[in-house]
Design a protein around this motif. Structure first.
Motif, PDB file in Angstrom:
ATOM      1  N   SER A  39       1.065  -1.261   0.493  1.00 31.42           N
ATOM      2  CA  SER A  39      -0.060  -0.371   0.594  1.00 31.42           C
ATOM      3  C   SER A  39       0.946   1.418  -0.132  1.00 31.42           C
ATOM      4  O   SER A  39       1.857   1.105   0.566  1.00 31.42           O
ATOM      5  N   TYR A  40       0.553   2.482  -0.800  1.00 30.59           N
ATOM      6  CA  TYR A  40       0.767   3.471  -0.275  1.00 30.59           C
ATOM      7  C   TYR A  40       1.539   4.131   1.182  1.00 30.59           C
ATOM      8  O   TYR A  40       2.773   4.013   1.125  1.00 30.59           O
ATOM      9  N   GLN A  41       0.717   3.599   1.887  1.00 29.39           N
ATOM     10  CA  GLN A  41       0.650   4.468   3.296  1.00 29.39           C
ATOM     11  C   GLN A  41       2.084   2.784   3.766  1.00 29.39           C
ATOM     12  O   GLN A  41       3.620   3.742   4.141  1.00 29.39           O
ATOM     13  N   ALA A  42       2.248   1.720   3.827  1.00 27.00           N
ATOM     14  CA  ALA A  42       3.190   1.161   3.944  1.00 27.00           C
ATOM     15  C   ALA A  42       4.358   1.239   3.631  1.00 27.00           C
ATOM     16  O   ALA A  42       5.821   1.369   3.744  1.00 27.00           O
ATOM     17  N   PHE A  43       4.497   1.861   1.846  1.00 21.30           N
ATOM     18  CA  PHE A  43       5.401   1.846   1.199  1.00 21.30           C
ATOM     19  C   PHE A  43       6.330   3.632   1.702  1.00 21.30           C
ATOM     20  O   PHE A  43       7.053   3.559   1.784  1.00 21.30           O
ATOM     21  N   MET A  44       4.774   4.262   1.676  1.00 24.14           N
ATOM     22  CA  MET A  44       6.015   5.789   2.457  1.00 24.14           C
ATOM     23  C   MET A  44       6.621   5.386   4.438  1.00 24.14           C
ATOM     24  O   MET A  44       7.101   5.705   4.250  1.00 24.14           O
ATOM     25  N   ASP A  45       5.754   4.507   4.742  1.00 20.76           N
ATOM     26  CA  ASP A  45       6.667   4.024   5.973  1.00 20.76           C
ATOM     27  C   ASP A  45       8.455   3.738   6.135  1.00 20.76           C
ATOM     28  O   ASP A  45       8.609   3.645   7.203  1.00 20.76           O
ATOM     29  N   LEU A  46       8.161   3.034   4.684  1.00 19.31           N
ATOM     30  CA  LEU A  46       9.469   2.093   4.611  1.00 19.31           C
ATOM     31  C   LEU A  46      10.900   3.024   4.562  1.00 19.31           C
ATOM     32  O   LEU A  46      10.380   4.555   3.727  1.00 19.31           O
ATOM     33  N   SER A  47      12.248   3.169   5.125  1.00 11.86           N
ATOM     34  CA  SER A  47      13.644   3.523   5.095  1.00 11.86           C
ATOM     35  C   SER A  47      13.348   3.489   3.534  1.00 11.86           C
ATOM     36  O   SER A  47      13.040   3.006   2.535  1.00 11.86           O
ATOM     37  N   CYS A  48      14.580   4.812   2.977  1.00 14.48           N
ATOM     38  CA  CYS A  48      15.729   4.686   1.480  1.00 14.48           C
ATOM     39  C   CYS A  48      15.951   3.583   1.300  1.00 14.48           C
ATOM     40  O   CYS A  48      14.931   2.997   0.150  1.00 14.48           O
ATOM     41  N   GLU A  49      16.229   2.767   2.429  1.00 14.34           N
ATOM     42  CA  GLU A  49      17.178   1.584   1.729  1.00 14.34           C
ATOM     43  C   GLU A  49      15.833   0.340   1.493  1.00 14.34           C
ATOM     44  O   GLU A  49      16.151  -0.222   1.033  1.00 14.34           O
ATOM     45  N   ASP A  50      14.782   0.367   2.691  1.00 16.13           N
ATOM     46  CA  ASP A  50      13.884  -0.070   2.427  1.00 16.13           C
ATOM     47  C   ASP A  50      13.307  -0.244   0.848  1.00 16.13           C
ATOM     48  O   ASP A  50      13.153  -0.925   0.845  1.00 16.13           O
ATOM     49  N   ARG A  51      12.805   0.833   0.332  1.00 13.10           N
ATOM     50  CA  ARG A  51      12.168   0.913  -0.530  1.00 13.10           C
ATOM     51  C   ARG A  51      13.539   0.445  -2.039  1.00 13.10           C
ATOM     52  O   ARG A  51      12.501  -0.308  -2.860  1.00 13.10           O
ATOM     53  N   ASP A  52      14.627   1.211  -2.012  1.00 14.25           N
ATOM     54  CA  ASP A  52      14.731   0.738  -2.745  1.00 14.25           C
ATOM     55  C   ASP A  52      15.510  -1.275  -3.247  1.00 14.25           C
ATOM     56  O   ASP A  52      15.404  -1.291  -3.526  1.00 14.25           O
ATOM     57  N   GLU A  53      15.290  -1.903  -1.645  1.00 15.21           N
ATOM     58  CA  GLU A  53      15.553  -3.713  -1.859  1.00 15.21           C
ATOM     59  C   GLU A  53      14.485  -3.846  -2.749  1.00 15.21           C
ATOM     60  O   GLU A  53      14.068  -4.664  -3.357  1.00 15.21           O
ATOM     61  N   LEU A  54      13.582  -2.734  -1.815  1.00 12.95           N
ATOM     62  CA  LEU A  54      12.166  -3.807  -2.055  1.00 12.95           C
ATOM     63  C   LEU A  54      11.923  -3.544  -3.707  1.00 12.95           C
ATOM     64  O   LEU A  54      11.732  -4.709  -5.209  1.00 12.95           O
ATOM     65  N   LEU A  55      11.741  -2.427  -4.650  1.00 12.70           N
ATOM     66  CA  LEU A  55      12.344  -2.711  -6.005  1.00 12.70           C
ATOM     67  C   LEU A  55      12.775  -3.037  -6.505  1.00 12.70           C
ATOM     68  O   LEU A  55      12.740  -3.224  -7.880  1.00 12.70           O
ATOM     69  N   SER A  56      14.390  -2.661  -5.980  1.00 11.51           N
ATOM     70  CA  SER A  56      15.118  -3.527  -6.727  1.00 11.51           C
ATOM     71  C   SER A  56      15.079  -5.489  -6.919  1.00 11.51           C
ATOM     72  O   SER A  56      15.168  -6.033  -7.442  1.00 11.51           O
ATOM     73  N   GLN A  57      13.788  -6.114  -5.849  1.00  8.23           N
ATOM     74  CA  GLN A  57      14.208  -7.233  -5.878  1.00  8.23           C
ATOM     75  C   GLN A  57      12.477  -7.211  -6.721  1.00  8.23           C
ATOM     76  O   GLN A  57      12.702  -8.497  -7.725  1.00  8.23           O
ATOM     77  N   HIS A  58      11.825  -6.803  -6.482  1.00 11.12           N
ATOM     78  CA  HIS A  58      10.729  -6.947  -7.705  1.00 11.12           C
ATOM     79  C   HIS A  58      10.785  -6.655  -9.135  1.00 11.12           C
ATOM     80  O   HIS A  58      10.593  -7.575 -10.595  1.00 11.12           O
ATOM     81  N   ILE A  59      12.054  -5.516  -9.280  1.00 12.12           N
ATOM     82  CA  ILE A  59      12.723  -6.079 -10.687  1.00 12.12           C
ATOM     83  C   ILE A  59      13.472  -6.773 -11.198  1.00 12.12           C
ATOM     84  O   ILE A  59      13.020  -7.585 -12.005  1.00 12.12           O
ATOM     85  N   ILE A  60      14.356  -7.372 -10.440  1.00 12.74           N
ATOM     86  CA  ILE A  60      14.597  -9.128 -10.702  1.00 12.74           C
ATOM     87  C   ILE A  60      14.365 -10.310 -10.399  1.00 12.74           C
ATOM     88  O   ILE A  60      14.233 -10.943 -11.262  1.00 12.74           O
ATOM     89  N   ASP A  61      13.126 -10.212  -9.793  1.00 13.71           N
ATOM     90  CA  ASP A  61      11.805 -10.687  -9.876  1.00 13.71           C
ATOM     91  C   ASP A  61      11.124 -10.956 -11.541  1.00 13.71           C
ATOM     92  O   ASP A  61      10.951 -12.107 -11.684  1.00 13.71           O
ATOM     93  N   SER A  62      10.823  -9.591 -11.827  1.00 12.59           N
ATOM     94  CA  SER A  62      10.296  -9.598 -12.961  1.00 12.59           C
ATOM     95  C   SER A  62      11.072  -9.640 -14.151  1.00 12.59           C
ATOM     96  O   SER A  62      11.007  -9.977 -15.660  1.00 12.59           O
ATOM     97  N   SER A  63      12.402  -9.932 -14.082  1.00 10.93           N
ATOM     98  CA  SER A  63      13.556  -9.947 -14.967  1.00 10.93           C
ATOM     99  C   SER A  63      13.400 -11.118 -15.655  1.00 10.93           C
ATOM    100  O   SER A  63      13.421 -12.312 -14.962  1.00 10.93           O
ATOM    101  N   SER A  64      14.392 -11.354 -16.282  1.00  7.47           N
ATOM    102  CA  SER A  64      15.561 -13.015 -17.178  1.00  7.47           C
ATOM    103  C   SER A  64      15.668 -13.239 -16.157  1.00  7.47           C
ATOM    104  O   SER A  64      16.463 -12.585 -15.585  1.00  7.47           O
ATOM    105  N   PRO A  65      15.944 -14.982 -16.917  1.00  6.63           N
ATOM    106  CA  PRO A  65      16.573 -16.199 -15.580  1.00  6.63           C
ATOM    107  C   PRO A  65      17.551 -15.230 -15.853  1.00  6.63           C
ATOM    108  O   PRO A  65      19.213 -15.706 -15.022  1.00  6.63           O
TER     109      PRO A  65
END
Length: 135
Positions: A39-65
């Motif tokens: 959710s938007y609020q949960a994302f805003m509650d994350l630190s910058c490092e946690d946001r970067d980690e979350l986005l990186s993980q989503h990008i890696i998960d959606s990328s090719s093998p």
């Protein structure tokens, strides 16, 4: 009124907040952005490092093998994680070292008390077990 949702670009990692999915287009890549499963609020509650980690993980998960295989060594050699693990291990070792030093001190006191007692330097009734005797 609809709530804001968090969307990210699978190509470049850009993220933004939109009410409607049709408005979620990456301004850099001009591709449709994907919604995050948070959710938007949960994302805003994350630190910058946690946001970067979350986005990186989503990008890696959606990328090719192939991309995932390329990033595998990076996961193993991530210096921040290594430093954090080493810091935890150092703390554990310092605690263990303190316990061992206390044990050595107790053994030292006991040995000297027994040596003095055996040499007849201190009568049995004057030995104080709480206080060590140094030579």
């Amino acid at each position: 009124m609809r709530e804001l949702s968090v969307y990210y670009c699978c190509k470049c990692g850009y993220y933004g907040y939109y009410q409607l999915q049709r408005n979620a287009v990456c301004p850099k890549c001009r591709v449709q952005m994907a919604p995050l499963s948070i959710s938007y609020q949960a994302f805003m509650d994350l630190s910058c490092e946690d946001r970067d980690e979350l986005l990186s993980q989503h990008i890696i998960d959606s990328s090719s093998p192939y991309v995932q295989r390329l990033l595998a060594p990076h996961k193993e050699n991530n210096s921040r994680e290594v430093i954090a693990r080493m810091g935890d291990r150092i703390t554990e070792l310092e605690i263990e070292n303190e316990k061992l030093n206390q044990t050595i001190e107790w053994m030292h006191q006991t040995i000297w008390e027994l040596v003095r007692k055996n040499k007849g330097m201190v009568p049995d009734d004057k030995i104080n077990p709480d206080q060590g005797i140094d030579p």
